[in-house]
Design a protein around this motif. Structure first.
Motif, short mmCIF file in Angstrom:
data_model
loop_
_atom_site.label_atom_id
_atom_site.label_comp_id
_atom_site.label_asym_id
_atom_site.label_seq_id
_atom_site.Cartn_x
_atom_site.Cartn_y
_atom_site.Cartn_z
N PHE A 1 -12.75 11.94 3.12
CA PHE A 1 -11.85 12.98 3.60
C PHE A 1 -11.73 14.09 2.57
O PHE A 1 -11.77 13.82 1.36
CB PHE A 1 -10.45 12.43 3.83
N GLU B 1 -7.42 16.60 5.19
CA GLU B 1 -7.49 15.46 6.08
C GLU B 1 -6.74 14.27 5.47
O GLU B 1 -5.92 13.63 6.11
CB GLU B 1 -8.95 15.08 6.32
N PHE B 2 -7.06 14.00 4.22
CA PHE B 2 -6.44 12.86 3.57
C PHE B 2 -4.93 13.02 3.50
O PHE B 2 -4.18 12.06 3.67
CB PHE B 2 -7.03 12.67 2.18
N SER B 3 -4.49 14.24 3.25
CA SER B 3 -3.05 14.46 3.18
C SER B 3 -2.41 14.14 4.52
O SER B 3 -1.28 13.68 4.57
CB SER B 3 -2.75 15.90 2.76
N ALA C 1 -2.31 10.31 5.05
CA ALA C 1 -1.41 9.67 4.08
C ALA C 1 0.01 10.20 4.20
O ALA C 1 0.92 9.72 3.52
CB ALA C 1 -1.93 9.88 2.67
N PRO D 1 -9.28 11.53 -6.77
CA PRO D 1 -10.11 11.30 -5.58
C PRO D 1 -11.28 10.40 -5.93
O PRO D 1 -11.68 10.31 -7.09
CB PRO D 1 -10.58 12.72 -5.21
N TYR E 1 -12.92 14.61 -2.72
CA TYR E 1 -13.20 13.76 -1.56
C TYR E 1 -12.56 12.40 -1.74
O TYR E 1 -12.78 11.72 -2.74
CB TYR E 1 -14.71 13.61 -1.35
N TYR E 2 -11.74 12.03 -0.75
CA TYR E 2 -11.02 10.75 -0.79
C TYR E 2 -11.60 9.81 0.25
O TYR E 2 -12.20 10.24 1.23
CB TYR E 2 -9.55 10.99 -0.48
N THR E 3 -11.37 8.51 0.06
CA THR E 3 -11.79 7.52 1.06
C THR E 3 -10.58 6.75 1.57
O THR E 3 -9.54 6.71 0.90
CB THR E 3 -12.77 6.50 0.46
N ALA E 4 -10.73 6.16 2.73
CA ALA E 4 -9.63 5.39 3.31
C ALA E 4 -9.26 4.22 2.42
O ALA E 4 -8.11 3.79 2.38
CB ALA E 4 -10.01 4.89 4.69
N LEU F 1 -6.18 4.49 0.26
CA LEU F 1 -4.83 4.57 0.80
C LEU F 1 -3.86 3.55 0.22
O LEU F 1 -2.73 3.92 -0.13
CB LEU F 1 -4.89 4.43 2.33
N HIS G 1 -7.27 3.35 9.75
CA HIS G 1 -7.80 4.45 8.94
C HIS G 1 -9.30 4.29 8.76
O HIS G 1 -10.01 5.27 8.61
CB HIS G 1 -7.10 4.47 7.58
#
Lengths: 277, 277
Positions: A2, A6-8, A11, A29, A40-43, A46, B253
């Motif tokens: 993400f 998107e990640f924000s 989350a 990230p 870029y973050y990943t699920a 979380l 997710h």
DNA sequence: CTTGACTTTAACGCTGCGTCAAGGTTTATG
DNA sequence: CATAAACCTTGACGCAGCGTTAAAGTCAAG
């Protein structure tokens, strides 16, 4: 993968928060593009973020959180941090509760009387201070006069008076006609040990112990009205669950000869302590 | 006439505070030398300063204090400000008390078990959101699978899926073998009203109401272990004096086909409310 | 007149982000 | 494929209430 926006959303936090946490090093990230700087973050990240948010909800600082999440921390250290946080929260709550009590008292008074008499009472902490003084029993309400006389009789060039003229009153019945006073001057640390007045009396130096809770109010005008200050202070002390713990003081910030008493400025102080609940 | 240093001593405050209060206009010296800028205070100003310090002790901001001390303020306005402050203090106290409770729970857990299971539970607020969904009764723990199938059967070009795959579960006995699920996708505001899947089933759009208190935890891995998340959430809710108020959700997710379930990332959410004390 | 003790204004620091702003990237559309 | 819309980047100010240097001017004592 993400991007921040998107990640924000998944989350439920702001993108600014994510950038900030990256910046201060609590949550980076999974990958950062070296050329564009895109995060870029990943699920899978979380749960970690949720951990951090949960710790934040405890009131911990980001620095504390970073420490708690570091690999090299023992269970015992974590417990220590939590115990510290617990203690701080407890103290903070009792402070807030005290403020609340102050506000409530004030509201009650305002609803009873339009003009608020109880207006300028403050809590102070006083350090230990040298005190150059003389103890005498004299009629009530005349400590200021004695001080004024001493002030006159004092070979003034002998010392630089830096602190204020102060009187301590011993004995606890304030309705009596006489009172046991210790009058003198708060001094700098390098003060003289003894001073002899022109009428032969002597002032001696001693150290006044520190007081960490003094209630204080300041009264302007002739000393005839000074009892108003006392009664107001007394009410306040009772209202807020305190009790008088030691010897009270009067501090004469503005000391005039009796004929100009209307310009006097006098502070009344009492050391107090909370009554155990 | 005292200079700042002297006045700060008799008033028991720092010189910096006096300058600051002058700067922001809550307490100006009686006189300021126009050429040197030196501030000169008089003893008569002490009561005023004490008033200000007392108001500060209530937790009021300097701006509020400046307003309260202005000439043109009515008694009623003052009472209004105090009532506001009272309300804010009460809220602040209950927030702190809640944090304290969180810390205490965590400490208890840490003392029982070295590894802390209860690590990533957070409170969230969710806005109202469009939800494109389908309701069905299916075996327990398979909502994700349905979603995965729907995902496949969906004519994907028809809509831009912005939100996450989500499932709501109806019915309150979680031990049962079947469950009533509503599965679908959180959508942007301009989403299509209806989508027909390749197997003929239809997804319909509705608005999920906002939830202002959701407890949430995130679980990584196969759904076999998901009950751990539920039990942890359930414990947390009971421990902190909450109760479940509505329909729970699972948010997927990271949704993989069954053979790669170990990479799933699933969030469990319950709307809650405080039990009245 | 020279110190030394004080004073002044100016400016950063602290906490945790919210909120522009100027300028690249990516992506959706024509 | 060109271009605009949507997103991303770093940078910097703002907030509350002063504490804390820092550089430079004042004042009082010797």
């Amino acid at each position: 993968m993400f991007k921040v926006g998107e990640f924000s959303k998944v989350a439920q936090v702001s993108a600014r928060l994510l950038r900030h946490y990256d910046e201060v090093g609590v949550f980076a990230p999974a990958h950062t593009d070296a050329t564009t700087g895109y995060r870029y973050y990943t699920a899978e990240q979380l749960p970690r973020l949720n951990q951090i948010l949960a710790l934040r909800d405890l009131g911990l600082s980001l620095e504390q959180i970073r420490n708690m999440l570091s690999e090299s921390i023992t269970n015992e250290e974590i417990r220590g941090m939590l115990r510290l946080q617990k203690a701080q929260l407890e103290q903070s709550i009792s402070e807030q509760a005290f403020r609340l009590q102050l506000v409530e008292t004030r509201l009650r008074y305002l609803e009873q009387q339009p003009a608020s008499p109880l207006y300028d009472i403050a809590l102070k902490t006083l350090p230990a201070q040298p005190f150059l003084s003389l103890r005498e029993t004299v009629p009530m309400f005349t400590a200021g006069s004695i001080l004024f006389m001493i002030h006159q009789a004092m070979p003034r060039h002998q010392f630089k008076q830096r602190g204020a003229c102060t009187a301590l009153f011993y004995g606890d019945n304030f309705d009596d006609q006489v009172c046991d006073w210790e009058v003198g001057f708060l001094m700098p640390d390098d003060a003289l040990k003894t001073v002899t007045l022109s009428d032969g009396r002597e002032l001696h130096l001693r150290i006044l112990p520190p007081e960490n809770q003094m209630v204080s109010t300041i009264y302007s005008g002739r000393w005839l009205g000074l009892h108003l200050g006392y009664s107001t202070l007394g009410e306040w002390i009772a209202q807020h669950g305190y009790q008088i713990k030691g010897i009270g003081r009067e501090v004469f910030h503005q000391l005039h000869p009796p004929e100009h008493g209307e310009n006097n400025v006098t502070e009344i102080q009492f050391p107090v302590e909370k009554i155990a609940v």
